[in-house]
Write a protein that holds these residues in place. Structure first.
Motif, PDB file in Angstrom:
ATOM      1  N   UNK A  33       0.839  -1.209   0.000  1.00 12.38           N
ATOM      2  CA  UNK A  33       0.000   0.000   0.000  1.00 12.38           C
ATOM      3  C   UNK A  33       0.873   1.257   0.000  1.00 12.38           C
ATOM      4  N   UNK A  34       1.948   1.250   0.788  1.00  7.69           N
ATOM      5  CA  UNK A  34       2.871   2.395   0.840  1.00  7.69           C
ATOM      6  C   UNK A  34       3.530   2.608  -0.524  1.00  7.69           C
ATOM      7  N   UNK A  35       3.976   1.520  -1.147  1.00  2.39           N
ATOM      8  CA  UNK A  35       4.573   1.622  -2.486  1.00  2.39           C
ATOM      9  C   UNK A  35       3.566   2.219  -3.459  1.00  2.39           C
ATOM     10  N   UNK A  36       2.305   1.798  -3.356  1.00  2.00           N
ATOM     11  CA  UNK A  36       1.285   2.262  -4.306  1.00  2.00           C
ATOM     12  C   UNK A  36       0.998   3.762  -4.177  1.00  2.00           C
ATOM     13  N   UNK A  37       1.438   4.383  -3.083  1.00  4.50           N
ATOM     14  CA  UNK A  37       1.308   5.837  -2.947  1.00  4.50           C
ATOM     15  C   UNK A  37       2.293   6.567  -3.855  1.00  4.50           C
ATOM     16  N   UNK A  38       3.338   5.873  -4.297  1.00  9.66           N
ATOM     17  CA  UNK A  38       4.400   6.499  -5.091  1.00  9.66           C
ATOM     18  C   UNK A  38       4.594   5.876  -6.462  1.00  9.66           C
ATOM     19  N   UNK A  39       4.165   4.621  -6.598  1.00  8.06           N
ATOM     20  CA  UNK A  39       4.361   3.866  -7.847  1.00  8.06           C
ATOM     21  C   UNK A  39       3.018   3.288  -8.248  1.00  8.06           C
ATOM     22  N   UNK A  40       2.644   3.459  -9.496  1.00 10.63           N
ATOM     23  CA  UNK A  40       1.372   2.909  -9.968  1.00 10.63           C
ATOM     24  C   UNK A  40       1.484   1.390 -10.081  1.00 10.63           C
ATOM     25  N   UNK A  41       0.683   0.682  -9.275  1.00 12.27           N
ATOM     26  CA  UNK A  41       0.695  -0.779  -9.269  1.00 12.27           C
ATOM     27  C   UNK A  41      -0.617  -1.295  -9.859  1.00 12.27           C
ATOM     28  N   UNK A  42      -0.524  -2.098 -10.876  1.00 15.64           N
ATOM     29  CA  UNK A  42      -1.680  -2.707 -11.531  1.00 15.64           C
ATOM     30  C   UNK A  42      -1.945  -4.047 -10.855  1.00 15.64           C
ATOM     31  N   UNK A  43      -3.056  -4.166 -10.167  1.00 17.22           N
ATOM     32  CA  UNK A  43      -3.382  -5.396  -9.444  1.00 17.22           C
ATOM     33  C   UNK A  43      -3.490  -6.618 -10.336  1.00 17.22           C
ATOM     34  N   UNK A  44      -3.719  -6.410 -11.634  1.00 16.84           N
ATOM     35  CA  UNK A  44      -3.835  -7.533 -12.570  1.00 16.84           C
ATOM     36  C   UNK A  44      -2.487  -7.898 -13.205  1.00 16.84           C
ATOM     37  N   UNK A  45      -1.442  -7.157 -12.861  1.00 16.51           N
ATOM     38  CA  UNK A  45      -0.130  -7.387 -13.471  1.00 16.51           C
ATOM     39  C   UNK A  45       0.466  -8.717 -13.004  1.00 16.51           C
ATOM     40  N   UNK A  46       1.257  -9.295 -13.878  1.00 19.90           N
ATOM     41  CA  UNK A  46       2.008 -10.508 -13.549  1.00 19.90           C
ATOM     42  C   UNK A  46       2.883 -10.202 -12.337  1.00 19.90           C
ATOM     43  N   UNK A  47       2.999 -11.143 -11.424  1.00 24.69           N
ATOM     44  CA  UNK A  47       3.756 -10.947 -10.188  1.00 24.69           C
ATOM     45  C   UNK A  47       4.999 -11.830 -10.214  1.00 24.69           C
ATOM     46  N   UNK A  48       6.157 -11.216 -10.043  1.00 20.64           N
ATOM     47  CA  UNK A  48       7.422 -11.929 -10.020  1.00 20.64           C
ATOM     48  C   UNK A  48       8.145 -11.600  -8.723  1.00 20.64           C
ATOM     49  N   UNK A  49       8.708 -12.622  -8.108  1.00 16.38           N
ATOM     50  CA  UNK A  49       9.498 -12.431  -6.898  1.00 16.38           C
ATOM     51  C   UNK A  49      10.968 -12.586  -7.245  1.00 16.38           C
ATOM     52  N   UNK A  50      11.776 -11.679  -6.728  1.00 19.39           N
ATOM     53  CA  UNK A  50      13.232 -11.747  -6.839  1.00 19.39           C
ATOM     54  C   UNK A  50      13.726 -12.076  -5.433  1.00 19.39           C
ATOM     55  N   UNK A  51      14.446 -13.176  -5.295  1.00 19.67           N
ATOM     56  CA  UNK A  51      14.844 -13.629  -3.963  1.00 19.67           C
ATOM     57  C   UNK A  51      16.353 -13.853  -3.915  1.00 19.67           C
ATOM     58  N   UNK A  52      16.968 -13.368  -2.830  1.00 18.11           N
ATOM     59  CA  UNK A  52      18.381 -13.618  -2.579  1.00 18.11           C
ATOM     60  C   UNK A  52      18.623 -13.567  -1.078  1.00 18.11           C
ATOM     61  N   UNK A  53      19.649 -14.275  -0.666  1.00 19.14           N
ATOM     62  CA  UNK A  53      20.055 -14.227   0.734  1.00 19.14           C
ATOM     63  C   UNK A  53      21.169 -13.203   0.946  1.00 19.14           C
ATOM     64  N   UNK A  54      21.471 -12.424  -0.077  1.00 21.43           N
ATOM     65  CA  UNK A  54      22.533 -11.434   0.022  1.00 21.43           C
ATOM     66  C   UNK A  54      23.890 -11.995  -0.339  1.00 21.43           C
ATOM     67  N   UNK A  55      23.970 -13.305  -0.513  1.00 20.92           N
ATOM     68  CA  UNK A  55      25.222 -13.954  -0.906  1.00 20.92           C
ATOM     69  C   UNK A  55      25.047 -14.563  -2.298  1.00 20.92           C
ATOM     70  N   UNK A  56      24.034 -15.401  -2.446  1.00 24.67           N
ATOM     71  CA  UNK A  56      23.750 -16.025  -3.727  1.00 24.67           C
ATOM     72  C   UNK A  56      23.104 -14.994  -4.661  1.00 24.67           C
ATOM     73  N   UNK A  57      23.291 -15.155  -5.980  1.00 22.51           N
ATOM     74  CA  UNK A  57      22.659 -14.221  -6.919  1.00 22.51           C
ATOM     75  C   UNK A  57      21.138 -14.259  -6.788  1.00 22.51           C
TER      76      UNK A  57
END
Length: 170
Positions: A92-116
């Protein structure tokens, strides 16, 4: 060649995720990837939205909207998994500054800070054992013309099977 089983992923959108979280605000939100849950100290480090235009390998134009949620999978003190309501508040906080389309494809980027950083799509959230669980499945490269052809073949096979031959194959 090892192929990723795409039947495990549902490629959910942000709207579906937030809709589920709305009814479970106080429950811990646990993402699972690579056979294990994220650590309780994980952070949402970035949320970004993009509009993409491309040409696939069959020279077909493609356009889509995509939202990326970056998770930093770390252990931090005695923290517990983030409540679903806190995750929703971050979005919700992000959506105050960035237009977020609720129907948009959702991708997660995950790292432990060591692995890419790795890209994942998400399964539909499930509430079980007092927590909201979201399984993250590695996002594999694919050939979109081939993927479309496979879908067409599957639809034709379902439609033109013995039980449906008269109604849709005639």
């Amino acid at each position: 060649m090892n192929a990723i089983d795409k039947s495990l992923a549902s490629d959910i959108n942000l709207g579906l995720l937030l809709e589920t979280l709305a009814g479970a605000r106080d429950l811990p939100l646990i993402f699972r990837y690579d056979g294990r849950p994220v650590r309780p100290g994980y952070h949402v480090t970035e949320v970004k939205a993009g509009q993409f235009s491309a040409l696939d390998c069959g020279a077909n134009p493609e356009t889509w909207a995509e939202i990326f949620v970056q998770l930093w999978d770390i252990e931090e003190g005695d923290r517990m998994h983030m409540p679903a309501g806190k995750f929703a508040a971050i979005i919700r906080k992000v959506s105050e500054h960035v237009q977020l389309d609720g129907a948009a494809r959702l991708t997660f980027e995950v790292s432990d800070g060591v692995q890419p950083m790795q890209l994942y799509c998400a399964s539909a959230p499930a509430i079980r054992n007092g927590a909201v669980h979201v399984d993250l499945i590695p996002r594999a490269a694919s050939c979109k013309p081939r993927d479309r052809w496979l879908v067409e073949q599957a639809q034709a096979a379902a439609c033109c099977g013995p039980a449906n031959a008269v109604t849709c194959c005639g």
